[in-house]
Design an enzyme around this catalytic site. Structure first.
Site, PDB file in Angstrom:
ATOM      1  N   CYS A 114      60.072 -84.499 -68.833  1.00 20.25           N
ATOM      2  CA  CYS A 114      59.032 -84.797 -69.819  1.00 20.25           C
ATOM      3  C   CYS A 114      57.761 -83.982 -69.607  1.00 20.25           C
ATOM      4  O   CYS A 114      56.953 -83.842 -70.523  1.00 20.25           O
ATOM      5  CB  CYS A 114      58.704 -86.287 -69.810  1.00 20.25           C
ATOM      6  SG  CYS A 114      60.107 -87.341 -70.257  1.00 20.25           S
ATOM      7  N   HIS A 250      51.858 -86.642 -73.616  1.00 21.69           N
ATOM      8  CA  HIS A 250      53.295 -86.868 -73.736  1.00 21.69           C
ATOM      9  C   HIS A 250      53.484 -88.240 -74.351  1.00 21.69           C
ATOM     10  O   HIS A 250      52.882 -89.229 -73.900  1.00 21.69           O
ATOM     11  CB  HIS A 250      53.953 -86.801 -72.361  1.00 21.69           C
ATOM     12  CG  HIS A 250      55.346 -87.326 -72.336  1.00 21.69           C
ATOM     13  ND1 HIS A 250      56.303 -86.950 -73.260  1.00 21.69           N
ATOM     14  CD2 HIS A 250      55.951 -88.228 -71.507  1.00 21.69           C
ATOM     15  CE1 HIS A 250      57.432 -87.592 -72.993  1.00 21.69           C
ATOM     16  NE2 HIS A 250      57.242 -88.363 -71.949  1.00 21.69           N
ATOM     17  N   ASN A 280      60.284 -91.159 -77.565  1.00 24.27           N
ATOM     18  CA  ASN A 280      60.031 -90.234 -76.458  1.00 24.27           C
ATOM     19  C   ASN A 280      60.984 -89.048 -76.612  1.00 24.27           C
ATOM     20  O   ASN A 280      62.181 -89.178 -76.392  1.00 24.27           O
ATOM     21  CB  ASN A 280      60.264 -90.955 -75.131  1.00 24.27           C
ATOM     22  CG  ASN A 280      59.987 -90.087 -73.915  1.00 24.27           C
ATOM     23  OD1 ASN A 280      59.921 -88.868 -74.013  1.00 24.27           O
ATOM     24  ND2 ASN A 280      59.846 -90.725 -72.759  1.00 24.27           N
TER      25      ASN A 280
END
Length: 323
Positions: A114, A250, A280
């Site tokens: 990520c 993020h 996500n």
């Protein structure tokens, strides 16, 4: 004068299929309310059969090139952040290079889960600052739907697929925090926490595997580390929190996003939030959010932006840039 890596184009791509939270109720002990309250996610996009990470990355790159008024022939390098490349090798970046019709330059993948796009931006900035490239496509693209355990309600409802891209170009600046472009970066990792977020497959197992996550433990690390790396990058840029126009984090879940903004002393109206629509998307989430932020009219030329991310490894970092 200082050679800066300036964003001149942004674009993104999302698969056609949209999956609302309610779709999970048929197969899992979950509900729309349960998912929203814990993550802020309402829907996400999933890639179609045969639609790959490199395909989505190429579409996002084409959108970024179009917005910049440039062609693939103008690009010297591609840096692609992904944990879900089409194949073990070659890199997804070289596949994008081929799909764009490029016959010169170089391309490579960056894998920091990520945090991947922050790492990719830092790499691209170094290439431009050192004179190795004048224009770099920086892409984040993921197909996490292909590494989901659809029986694990704690993970499979959180992730989505997509891609985002920025085109960076070398421009001369004054060497101050008022310059356009990337002003500072900060990268970190700590392998002691590798078991908090990982995929239980790969070359050593001869299987693709599934994502496994200790969500509560990741959350415990996230807010503190994200706020800290953002402050470090701002300090290196010679800027203060008061000068920040936007945090583009993020998009892991709304609780981490809110917690980090609070820790930094910034209101949520200075945060670009897209997690409700995308879930996500790992390394794709920051470029997706940047591109959407421009589309919404939130991000404007001259804005001071902080991007920050944390992912498996653990790996985390931040980039400060002026749009």
């Amino acid at each position: 004068m200082t050679r800066r890596a300036v964003v001149i184009g942004a674009g993104h791509y999302l698969p056609d299929r949209i999956v609302e939270n309610a779709e999970f109720e048929a197969t899992l002990d979950t509900s729309d309310e349960w998912i929203r309250s814990r993550s802020g996610i309402e829907r996400r996009h999933f890639a179609a059969e045969g639609e790959t990470t490199s395909h989505m990355a190429t579409r996002a790159a084409e959108a970024a090139l179009k917005s910049a008024g440039r062609s693939a022939d103008d690009v010297d390098a591609i840096v692609l952040a992904t944990s879900t490349a089409d194949l073990t090798f070659p890199s997804a970046a070289t596949m994008v290079q081929s799909q764009l019709g490029m016959t010169k330059g170089f391309a490579f993948d960056v894998q920091a889960v990520c945090a991947g796009f922050v790492y990719a931006l830092s790499n691209a900035n170094a290439l431009i600052a050192s004179g190795q490239a004048d224009r770099v496509l920086v892409i984040g693209a993921e197909t996490f739907s292909r590494i989901m355990d659809w029986t694990d309600r704690s993970t499979c409802v959180l992730f989505g697929d997509g891609a985002g891209a920025l085109l960076l170009e070398a421009q001369e600046g004054e060497g101050t925090s008022k310059d356009r472009g990337i002003l500072a970066t900060d990268l970190n990792s700590d392998g002691r926490y590798k078991d908090l977020l990982y995929v239980d497959g790969g070359v050593s197992t001869q299987s693709t595997g599934y994502l496994r996550m200790q969500g509560n433990q990741v959350f415990r690390h996230a807010v503190e580390k994200l706020a800290s790396t953002a402050h470090t990058a701002l300090e290196r840029a010679g800027a203060s929190t008061d000068e920040v126009d936007w945090i583009v984090p993020h998009q892991a879940n709304i609780r981490i996003i809110q917690g980090t903004a609070k820790k930094m002393g910034l209101p949520m109206d200075k945060v670009v939030v897209t997690v409700q629509d995308h879930g996500n998307t790992s390394a794709a989430s920051i470029p997706l959010a940047l591109s959407v932020g421009v589309e919404r009219g939130q991000i404007k030329p001259g804005d001071l932006i902080v991007t920050e991310a944390i992912g498996g490894g653990l790996a985390w970092g931040a980039v400060v840039l002026r749009w």
